[in-house]
Write an enzyme that holds these catalytic residues in place. Structure first.
Site, PDB file in Angstrom:
ATOM      1  N   ASP A  13       0.805  -1.225   0.000  1.00 52.40           N
ATOM      2  CA  ASP A  13       0.000   0.000   0.000  1.00 52.40           C
ATOM      3  C   ASP A  13       0.838   1.274   0.000  1.00 52.40           C
ATOM      4  OD1 ASP A  13      -2.249  -1.678   0.128  1.00 52.40           O
ATOM      5  OD2 ASP A  13      -2.090  -1.779   2.308  1.00 52.40           O
ATOM      6  N   LYS A  16       1.851   1.877  -5.208  1.00 53.15           N
ATOM      7  CA  LYS A  16       2.396   1.268  -6.431  1.00 53.15           C
ATOM      8  C   LYS A  16       1.468   1.493  -7.617  1.00 53.15           C
ATOM      9  CE  LYS A  16       2.481  -2.708  -4.304  1.00 53.15           C
ATOM     10  NZ  LYS A  16       2.172  -2.323  -2.931  1.00 53.15           N
ATOM     11  N   GLY A  40      -4.604  -4.383  -3.565  1.00 48.53           N
ATOM     12  CA  GLY A  40      -5.616  -3.340  -3.711  1.00 48.53           C
ATOM     13  C   GLY A  40      -4.916  -2.052  -4.069  1.00 48.53           C
ATOM     14  N   HIS A  41      -5.145  -1.572  -5.287  1.00 46.36           N
ATOM     15  CA  HIS A  41      -4.496  -0.347  -5.729  1.00 46.36           C
ATOM     16  C   HIS A  41      -5.562   0.707  -5.999  1.00 46.36           C
ATOM     17  CE1 HIS A  41      -1.061  -2.922  -6.241  1.00 46.36           C
ATOM     18  NE2 HIS A  41      -1.622  -3.591  -7.228  1.00 46.36           N
ATOM     19  N   GLN A 223       1.844  -6.478  -3.382  1.00 43.23           N
ATOM     20  CA  GLN A 223       2.443  -6.617  -2.052  1.00 43.23           C
ATOM     21  C   GLN A 223       3.786  -5.871  -1.988  1.00 43.23           C
ATOM     22  OE1 GLN A 223       1.086  -9.708  -3.642  1.00 43.23           O
ATOM     23  NE2 GLN A 223      -0.726  -8.707  -2.855  1.00 43.23           N
ATOM     24  N   THR A 238       3.011 -12.776   2.463  1.00 47.30           N
ATOM     25  CA  THR A 238       2.125 -13.374   1.481  1.00 47.30           C
ATOM     26  C   THR A 238       2.859 -14.588   0.891  1.00 47.30           C
ATOM     27  OG1 THR A 238       0.620 -12.930  -0.354  1.00 47.30           O
ATOM     28  CG2 THR A 238       2.832 -11.941  -0.517  1.00 47.30           C
ATOM     29  N   THR A 300      -9.675  -5.090   1.938  1.00 44.68           N
ATOM     30  CA  THR A 300     -10.518  -5.619   3.023  1.00 44.68           C
ATOM     31  C   THR A 300     -11.166  -4.508   3.856  1.00 44.68           C
ATOM     32  OG1 THR A 300      -8.604  -5.722   4.482  1.00 44.68           O
ATOM     33  CG2 THR A 300      -9.132  -7.725   3.250  1.00 44.68           C
TER      34      THR A 300
HETATM   35  P1  GDP Z   1      -0.708   0.135  -3.584  1.00 44.63           P
HETATM   36  O1  GDP Z   1      -1.321  -1.120  -3.050  1.00 44.63           O
HETATM   37  O2  GDP Z   1       0.779   0.197  -3.344  1.00 44.63           O
HETATM   38  O3  GDP Z   1      -1.060   0.413  -5.014  1.00 44.63           O
HETATM   39  O4  GDP Z   1      -1.310   1.331  -2.722  1.00 44.63           O
HETATM   40  P2  GDP Z   1      -2.857   1.548  -2.315  1.00 44.63           P
HETATM   41  O5  GDP Z   1      -3.579   2.082  -3.504  1.00 44.63           O
HETATM   42  O6  GDP Z   1      -3.395   0.375  -1.614  1.00 44.63           O
HETATM   43  O7  GDP Z   1      -2.685   2.669  -1.197  1.00 44.63           O
HETATM   44  C1  GDP Z   1      -2.075   3.898  -1.456  1.00 44.63           C
HETATM   45  C2  GDP Z   1      -3.105   5.042  -1.209  1.00 44.63           C
HETATM   46  O8  GDP Z   1      -2.429   6.267  -1.153  1.00 44.63           O
HETATM   47  C3  GDP Z   1      -4.143   5.189  -2.305  1.00 44.63           C
HETATM   48  O9  GDP Z   1      -5.364   5.537  -1.713  1.00 44.63           O
HETATM   49  C4  GDP Z   1      -3.600   6.323  -3.175  1.00 44.63           C
HETATM   50  O10 GDP Z   1      -4.618   7.070  -3.818  1.00 44.63           O
HETATM   51  C5  GDP Z   1      -2.936   7.172  -2.124  1.00 44.63           C
HETATM   52  N1  GDP Z   1      -1.760   7.913  -2.578  1.00 44.63           N
HETATM   53  C6  GDP Z   1      -0.776   7.536  -3.431  1.00 44.63           C
HETATM   54  N2  GDP Z   1       0.193   8.478  -3.494  1.00 44.63           N
HETATM   55  C7  GDP Z   1      -0.192   9.474  -2.640  1.00 44.63           C
HETATM   56  C8  GDP Z   1       0.412  10.708  -2.236  1.00 44.63           C
HETATM   57  O11 GDP Z   1       1.502  11.089  -2.657  1.00 44.63           O
HETATM   58  N3  GDP Z   1      -0.292  11.448  -1.322  1.00 44.63           N
HETATM   59  C9  GDP Z   1      -1.494  11.062  -0.816  1.00 44.63           C
HETATM   60  N4  GDP Z   1      -2.098  11.842   0.074  1.00 44.63           N
HETATM   61  N5  GDP Z   1      -2.072   9.898  -1.173  1.00 44.63           N
HETATM   62  C10 GDP Z   1      -1.424   9.122  -2.065  1.00 44.63           C
HETATM   63  P1  IMO Z   2      -0.927  -4.365  -2.167  1.00 39.84           P
HETATM   64  O1  IMO Z   2      -0.546  -4.902  -3.519  1.00 39.84           O
HETATM   65  C1  IMO Z   2      -0.970  -4.867   2.166  1.00 39.84           C
HETATM   66  C2  IMO Z   2      -1.022  -8.977   3.690  1.00 39.84           C
HETATM   67  C3  IMO Z   2      -2.265  -9.455   4.408  1.00 39.84           C
HETATM   68  C4  IMO Z   2      -1.647 -10.454   5.376  1.00 39.84           C
HETATM   69  C5  IMO Z   2      -0.553 -11.090   4.531  1.00 39.84           C
HETATM   70  C6  IMO Z   2      -0.938 -12.420   3.883  1.00 39.84           C
HETATM   71  O2  IMO Z   2      -2.208  -3.601  -2.150  1.00 39.84           O
HETATM   72  O3  IMO Z   2       0.218  -3.614  -1.539  1.00 39.84           O
HETATM   73  P2  IMO Z   2      -2.533 -13.064   1.861  1.00 39.84           P
HETATM   74  O4  IMO Z   2      -4.008 -12.862   1.675  1.00 39.84           O
HETATM   75  O5  IMO Z   2      -1.693 -12.446   0.794  1.00 39.84           O
HETATM   76  O6  IMO Z   2      -2.181 -14.501   2.103  1.00 39.84           O
HETATM   77  O7  IMO Z   2      -2.202 -12.297   3.246  1.00 39.84           O
HETATM   78  O8  IMO Z   2      -0.218 -10.155   3.538  1.00 39.84           O
HETATM   79  N1  IMO Z   2      -1.250  -8.437   2.344  1.00 39.84           N
HETATM   80  C7  IMO Z   2      -1.199  -7.134   2.028  1.00 39.84           C
HETATM   81  N2  IMO Z   2      -1.000  -6.051   2.811  1.00 39.84           N
HETATM   82  N3  IMO Z   2      -1.101  -4.703   0.841  1.00 39.84           N
HETATM   83  C8  IMO Z   2      -1.262  -5.787   0.035  1.00 39.84           C
HETATM   84  O9  IMO Z   2      -1.243  -5.706  -1.312  1.00 39.84           O
HETATM   85  C9  IMO Z   2      -1.353  -7.074   0.628  1.00 39.84           C
HETATM   86  N4  IMO Z   2      -1.531  -8.321   0.148  1.00 39.84           N
HETATM   87  C10 IMO Z   2      -1.448  -9.145   1.200  1.00 39.84           C
HETATM   88  O10 IMO Z   2      -2.893  -8.378   5.083  1.00 39.84           O
HETATM   89  O11 IMO Z   2      -1.039  -9.787   6.456  1.00 39.84           O
HETATM   90 MG    MG Z   3      -2.821  -1.723  -1.740  1.00 40.81          MG
END
Ligand code: GDP
Ligand code: IMO
Ligand code: MG
Length: 428
Positions: A13, A16, A40-41, A223, A238, A300
Site C-alpha cells: 500500500d 504502487k 488493492g491499488h 504486495q 504473502t 478488506t
Molecule cells: P498500492 O497497493 O501500493 O497500489 O497502494 P494503495 O492504492 O493500496 O494505497 C495507497 C493510497 O495512497 C491510495 O489511496 C492512493 O490514492 C494514495 N496515494 C498515493 N500516493 C499518494 C500521495 O503522494 N499522497 C497522498 N495523500 N495519497 C497518495
Molecule cells: P498491495 O498490492 C498490504 C497482507 C495481508 C496479510 C498477509 C498475507 O495492495 O500492496 P494473503 O491474503 O496475501 O495470504 O495475506 O499479507 N497483504 C497485504 N497487505 N497490501 C497488500 O497488497 C497485501 N496483500 C497481502 O494483510 O497480512
Molecule cells: Mg494496496
C-alpha cells in the site's frame, strides 16, 4: 530503458498503483507478475477513483496492453467482476492478456484460507481470505489448476479430482466442514472457459518480442518486500515473490531484461495484518497519521497499522531488489507535524542493529532508534517542483535519501495523477 520494475519497499500500500499509472502514458505494456486479488491499488484520475485488485493498474491507460503473468493466481469470478465494472465506467479492457500458465483460485482455496486462519488462533497471519496461500501451496505441491486446463474438460476433471482428494479429508475430518465436489468446481471453472479463451496466450513470448522491439514494459509488483515469501517477515508474509526477481520468473522474461528497479516507499510506514513492525505507533500520533493518510485497506477495508519511516527497511529493500530509484509517496500526509521522527537503526535487547535482523525473534524484539527532523506546516499538495517545497520538507527528503542510500526520483504530494514532483525521469 524498456524493462521497468515497480516494487513495494515496506508492507504494501505504498502507492504502487499510482506509480504504475503515472508511467502509463509512456508505456506500451503493464504486467502483473505476482499475487492475486489480495492486492488493492487505488488510482485517482481527475474526479474519478478506481480500486483495482486483480487487474494491472495499466488497464486505465488507453495505450497500454495489460498482462496477467504466469506468477499470478487468478480468481475468475473476480476477474470478470472487475472487467465488467471497468467497462461500465467506459474503460476499454479488450486488450487484456492472460498467461496460460497462471494458476487458478477455486472455491476450495478460499474456504481453506479462511478455516486455516481460524485454526491458527493467536498465530493468525491476518490474510485477506482470498485463497492466495492455499493456491500457491497447490502450485508448489504440483496439484494446481492452470488457466490452460480450462480448455480440456477431461484433463481439468482429472486435475480437480487430484487436487480435492486431500483437501476434502482436511475439510471434513480436521476442519469439520462439508466436502467440495469435483462437479461444483469443474462446472464453475468451465462456465468461464469461453470468455477467458481470447485473452489467453504465451505471455512470456509476447513480452520478449515487445522488449526486443524496444517497447516500454512496466512490471507491476503486488504486495511488497517485507511481505515477500523469502525476504519478508516470515511467516507474516504473502505466499509469492513480491520482490524484483519475481518480475522475471512471474512473467517469463529473462532477468537481464529488467533495466530499472523502482521502489515505492511511503514517507511513513503502514502494515495490514499481523507480524512485527518496529516503528508502529499506538499513541495519538498514530491515530493522527492514520486519519490524515486515510489508512484503510483498499481490499478488506481493515484499518492499517501505522508507524514512522524505517530507513533500515529501505536499505534492505534496496539491497534485495537492486532498487535504482525510489518514489517517495504521501509526503503531504506529514504536513502539520512539528517534528518527524525517523528510524535510523534498531535496538534489540540492548544491542544496536543498523540493518534488518535476519532472525525473526530479533526483529520481533527490535525497537526503533529514532532521529527527529523538523516538520513544516505549509500546504504542499500544489507543489510540482522540488524547489516549491518548504525548506524543512526538502531537508526531510534529502535526509531520507541519505540514510536510505538510494536517490528519491519522484515525490508524491497527493493522491491525484498529477500530484507528483519528478526529480529524475523514470523512463530515459
Ligand atoms: P498500492 O497497493 O501500493 O497500489 O497502494 P494503495 O492504492 O493500496 O494505497 C495507497 C493510497 O495512497 C491510495 O489511496 C492512493 O490514492 C494514495 N496515494 C498515493 N500516493 C499518494 C500521495 O503522494 N499522497 C497522498 N495523500 N495519497 C497518495
Ligand atoms: P498491495 O498490492 C498490504 C497482507 C495481508 C496479510 C498477509 C498475507 O495492495 O500492496 P494473503 O491474503 O496475501 O495470504 O495475506 O499479507 N497483504 C497485504 N497487505 N497490501 C497488500 O497488497 C497485501 N496483500 C497481502 O494483510 O497480512
Ligand atoms: Mg494496496
Amino acid at each position: 530503458m524498456p524493462g521497468i520494475v515497480i516494487v513495494g519497499v515496506q508492507w504494501g500500500d505504498e502507492g504502487k498503483g499510482k506509480a504504475t499509472d503515472l508511467l502509463g502514458e509512456r508505456t506500451e505494456w503493464v504486467v502483473k507478475f505476482n499475487g492475486g486479488n489480495n492486492a488493492g491499488h487505488t488510482v485517482v484520475i481527475g474526479d474519478e477513483k478506481y480500486a483495482l485488485h486483480l487487474l494491472p493498474s495499466g488497464i486505465l491507460s488507453p495505450g497500454v496492453t495489460p498482462v496477467i503473468g504466469n506468477g499470478v493466481v487468478v480468481d475468475l469470478a473476480v476477474l470478470f467482476e472487475e472487467l465488467e465494472a471497468l467497462e461500465a465506467r467506459g474503460v476499454d479492457t479488450s486488450k487484456l492478456k492472460l498467461s496460460s500458465s497462471a494458476h487458478i483460485i477455486t472455491h476450495a482455496h478460499r474456504t481453506l484460507d479462511k478455516v486455516q486462519e481460524r485454526f491458527l488462533g493467536k498465530r493468525q497471519i491476518g490474510t485477506t481470505g482470498r485463497g492466495i496461500g492455499p493456491t500457491y501451496a497447490d502450485k508448489i505441491s504440483r496439484v494446481g489448476i492452470r488457466v490452460q486446463d480450462l480448455f480440456d474438460e477431461s484433463i481439468l476433471r482429472q486435475k480437480v479430482e487430484g487436487a480435492l482428494e486431500q483437501k476434502n479429508h482436511l475439510l471434513v475430518k480436521v476442519f469439520n466442514r462439508r466436502d467440495i465436489t469435483v462437479d461444483e468446481i469443474v462446472d464453475d471453472l468451465l462456465s468461464y472457459a469461453e470468455r477467458v479463451r481470447p485473452m489467453v496466450c504465451d505471455t512470456g513470448l509476447l513480452l520478449d518480442e515487445a522488449l526486443k522491439r524496444g517497447d516500454v514494459v512496466v512490471f507491476e509488483g503486488g504486495q511488497a518486500t517485507m511481505l515477500d515469501i523469502d525476504h519478508g517477515t516470515y511467516p507474516f508474509v504473502t505466499s509469492s515473490t513480491a520482490t524484483a526477481a519475481g518480475a522475471a520468473s512471474g512473467s517469463g522474461v529473462g532477468p537481464n531484461r529488467l533495466d530499472r528497479i523502482v521502489g515505492i516507499v511511503k514517507a511513513y510506514t503502514t502494515r495490514v495484518g499481523a507480524g512485527p513492525f518496529p516503528t508502529e505507533l499506538f499513541d495519538e500520533n498514530g491515530e493522527w497519521l492514520a486519519k490524515q493518510g486515510h489508512e484503510f485497506g483498499t481490499t478488506t477495508g481493515r484499518a492499517r497499522r501505522v508507524g514512522w519511516y524505517d530507513a533500515p527497511i529501505t536499505r534492505y529493500a534496496t539491497r534485495i531488489n537492486g532498487i535504482t530509484d525510489l518514489v517517495l509517496t504521501k509526503l503531504d500526509v506529514l504536513t502539520g507535524l512539528e517534528e518527524i521522527p525517523v528510524c535510523v537503526a534498531y535496538d534489540v535487547n540492548g544491542e544496536r542493529f543498523d540493518e534488518v535482523p535476519v532472525n525473526q525473534s530479533d526483529f520481533h524484539h527490535a525497537t526503533p532508534i529514532l532521529e527527529n527532523f523538523p516538520g513544516w506546516s505549509e500546504d504542499i499538495t500544489g507543489a510540482r517542483t522540488f524547489d516549491e517545497l518548504p525548506q524543512n520538507a526538502r531537508d526531510y527528503v534529502l535526509a531520507l535519501e541519505e540514510i536510505s542510500g538510494t536517490r528519491i526520483s519522484v515525490i508524491g504530494v497527493g493522491p491525484g495523477r498529477d500530484q507528483v514532483i519528478v526529480r529524475h525521469d523514470l523512463i530515459d
